[in-house]
Design an enzyme around this catalytic site. Sequence first.
Site, PDB file in Angstrom:
ATOM      1  N   LYS A  71       0.831  -1.218   0.000  1.00 34.00           N
ATOM      2  CA  LYS A  71       0.000   0.000   0.000  1.00 34.00           C
ATOM      3  C   LYS A  71       0.859   1.259   0.000  1.00 34.00           C
ATOM      4  O   LYS A  71       0.447   2.287  -0.541  1.00 34.00           O
ATOM      5  CB  LYS A  71      -1.009  -0.021   1.155  1.00 34.00           C
ATOM      6  CG  LYS A  71      -2.057  -1.115   0.941  1.00 34.00           C
ATOM      7  CD  LYS A  71      -3.407  -0.827   1.567  1.00 34.00           C
ATOM      8  CE  LYS A  71      -4.433  -1.825   1.049  1.00 34.00           C
ATOM      9  NZ  LYS A  71      -5.702  -1.841   1.714  1.00 34.00           N
TER      10      LYS A  71
ATOM     11  N   LYS B 202      -3.905 -10.406  -6.575  1.00 32.51           N
ATOM     12  CA  LYS B 202      -5.203 -10.746  -5.973  1.00 32.51           C
ATOM     13  C   LYS B 202      -6.286  -9.768  -6.452  1.00 32.51           C
ATOM     14  O   LYS B 202      -5.985  -8.598  -6.746  1.00 32.51           O
ATOM     15  CB  LYS B 202      -5.123 -10.789  -4.445  1.00 32.51           C
ATOM     16  CG  LYS B 202      -5.214  -9.462  -3.755  1.00 32.51           C
ATOM     17  CD  LYS B 202      -5.641  -9.624  -2.291  1.00 32.51           C
ATOM     18  CE  LYS B 202      -5.842  -8.241  -1.701  1.00 32.51           C
ATOM     19  NZ  LYS B 202      -6.626  -8.158  -0.518  1.00 32.51           N
TER      20      LYS B 202
ATOM     21  N   LYS C  12     -10.814  -4.632  -4.245  1.00 26.51           N
ATOM     22  CA  LYS C  12     -11.817  -3.584  -4.452  1.00 26.51           C
ATOM     23  C   LYS C  12     -11.210  -2.366  -5.129  1.00 26.51           C
ATOM     24  O   LYS C  12     -11.829  -1.716  -5.942  1.00 26.51           O
ATOM     25  CB  LYS C  12     -12.336  -3.089  -3.101  1.00 26.51           C
ATOM     26  CG  LYS C  12     -13.208  -4.007  -2.349  1.00 26.51           C
ATOM     27  CD  LYS C  12     -13.716  -3.253  -1.113  1.00 26.51           C
ATOM     28  CE  LYS C  12     -13.775  -4.127   0.110  1.00 26.51           C
ATOM     29  NZ  LYS C  12     -12.520  -4.223   0.855  1.00 26.51           N
TER      30      LYS C  12
HETATM   31  N1  AQP Z   1      -8.870 -11.708  -3.676  1.00 30.56           N
HETATM   32  C1  AQP Z   1      -9.261 -12.203  -2.508  1.00 30.56           C
HETATM   33  N2  AQP Z   1      -9.423 -13.538  -2.359  1.00 30.56           N
HETATM   34  C2  AQP Z   1      -9.854 -14.066  -1.176  1.00 30.56           C
HETATM   35  N3  AQP Z   1     -10.134 -13.310  -0.087  1.00 30.56           N
HETATM   36  C3  AQP Z   1      -9.998 -11.969  -0.199  1.00 30.56           C
HETATM   37  N4  AQP Z   1     -10.203 -10.945   0.672  1.00 30.56           N
HETATM   38  C4  AQP Z   1      -9.906  -9.776   0.065  1.00 30.56           C
HETATM   39  N5  AQP Z   1      -9.523  -9.993  -1.214  1.00 30.56           N
HETATM   40  C5  AQP Z   1      -9.557 -11.348  -1.400  1.00 30.56           C
HETATM   41  C6  AQP Z   1     -10.676 -11.120   2.045  1.00 30.56           C
HETATM   42  O1  AQP Z   1     -11.773 -10.246   2.246  1.00 30.56           O
HETATM   43  C7  AQP Z   1     -11.811  -9.864   3.619  1.00 30.56           C
HETATM   44  C8  AQP Z   1     -12.061  -8.397   3.733  1.00 30.56           C
HETATM   45  O2  AQP Z   1     -10.993  -7.687   3.177  1.00 30.56           O
HETATM   46  P1  AQP Z   1     -10.838  -6.138   3.480  1.00 30.56           P
HETATM   47  O3  AQP Z   1     -11.895  -5.368   2.847  1.00 30.56           O
HETATM   48  O4  AQP Z   1     -10.731  -5.914   4.936  1.00 30.56           O
HETATM   49  O5  AQP Z   1      -9.443  -5.742   2.918  1.00 30.56           O
HETATM   50  P2  AQP Z   1      -8.534  -6.305   1.812  1.00 30.56           P
HETATM   51  O6  AQP Z   1      -8.037  -7.661   2.148  1.00 30.56           O
HETATM   52  O7  AQP Z   1      -7.478  -5.261   1.630  1.00 30.56           O
HETATM   53  O8  AQP Z   1      -9.524  -6.404   0.564  1.00 30.56           O
HETATM   54  P3  AQP Z   1      -9.443  -5.639  -0.782  1.00 30.56           P
HETATM   55  O9  AQP Z   1     -10.620  -6.019  -1.595  1.00 30.56           O
HETATM   56  O10 AQP Z   1      -8.090  -5.864  -1.405  1.00 30.56           O
HETATM   57  O11 AQP Z   1      -9.617  -4.124  -0.330  1.00 30.56           O
HETATM   58  P4  AQP Z   1      -8.771  -2.842  -0.702  1.00 30.56           P
HETATM   59  O12 AQP Z   1      -8.681  -2.834  -2.206  1.00 30.56           O
HETATM   60  O13 AQP Z   1      -9.536  -1.713  -0.146  1.00 30.56           O
HETATM   61  O14 AQP Z   1      -7.438  -3.024  -0.055  1.00 30.56           O
HETATM   62  C9  AQP Z   1     -10.492 -10.292   4.242  1.00 30.56           C
HETATM   63  O15 AQP Z   1     -10.722 -11.440   5.026  1.00 30.56           O
HETATM   64  C10 AQP Z   1      -9.644 -10.643   3.068  1.00 30.56           C
HETATM   65  O16 AQP Z   1      -8.730 -11.674   3.376  1.00 30.56           O
END
Ligand code: AQP
Length: 333
Positions: free
Chosen positions: A116, A198, A201
Amino acid sequence: MENTEKKIIFSGIQPTGTFTLGNYIGAISNWAKLQEEYNCIYSIVDMHAITVKQEPAKLRQHTIEAYALIMACGVDPNKSIAFIQSHNTNHAEANWILSCSTQFGELSRMTQFKAKSEKHPDDINAGLFTYPVLMAGDILLYNADLVPIGADQKQHLELARNVAQRFNQKYSETFKIPEPYIPDVGARVMSLADPTKKMSKSDENQNGCIYILDDKDTIVRKFKKAVTDSEAKVRYAQGKDGINNLMTIYSVVTGKSFDEIEREFDGKGYGDFKVAVGEAVADHLEPVRTKFAEYMSDKAYIKECYTKGAEAARRISSKVLRKAYKKVGFVID
Ligand code: AQP
């Protein structure tokens, strides 16, 4: 959620945008199932979201939508505690206490912080660095036994365990040491546009990411564009990241094993397979979209649910926080 025999689950999700298929498969799709067997506490972690720049009006909107979405995915606020993180200030207080038992070096090793920081070089703020400590507090405040997460959060959970153990050693037994709960299939759903990354969002490439509120045409169109390989044979194997990802997704939404999928598409091309995956995903998500629209048309009900959730969350976490305050030597009476 008053059965004291049952184990406790805590899980959170950031309201940083509409949830992706990755969030759904890796985390939230399990939340509803777990409610039957465990005492579940689910949170929309808006305090985590502001570690990267958010537009305030959008964050507010995304937070309410995220709450409606977890309900649409089956989280029942009458069975589980579902609340918005900033409604329980115990999280901010736990963050400070635990920060004093967390080492700079261990936070420096967090891969999410490194990723990040590279993505937001103009805003490498202290909150981004201490994000895992806030997350440790989220979990430890509820004496959680298990934490359902995708594989990307494993390192943070490990840190939460280390911090809890260190605190317990320093001040005597206070926090329960949580275990990760990672799904066997779908723990890491990859981007359709770049299957080595991965699905996220905040991914700028919209084609790589399926949002759970995308309509059927959009979902199928994105799957049709998914990056694969030149072998043109549907099979799970090393070096076939794109196909492995599609097979994983198809397996989760249909319940079919990899062997069954290989047999189903034997002799067929990738085109047929991509359409089949797209349609299966869209059909699987259809009820979520319908329920989401229903909840969003009744904001008063959403408010009633998150208000009740915050009260319950405060009640449980205050006891644990008070215990920690006492252990470190604060005057509490
Ligand atoms: N690609 C993924 N595959 C499986 N699990 C995933 N998670 C996120 N992406 C994947 C799981 O979703 C839960 C919530 O995640 P979060 O919103 O707290 O943050 P994150 O992991 O940073 O998810 P994003 O989508 O990548 O958000 P941004 O883009 O805002 O950083 C967690 O349990 C995570 O493991």
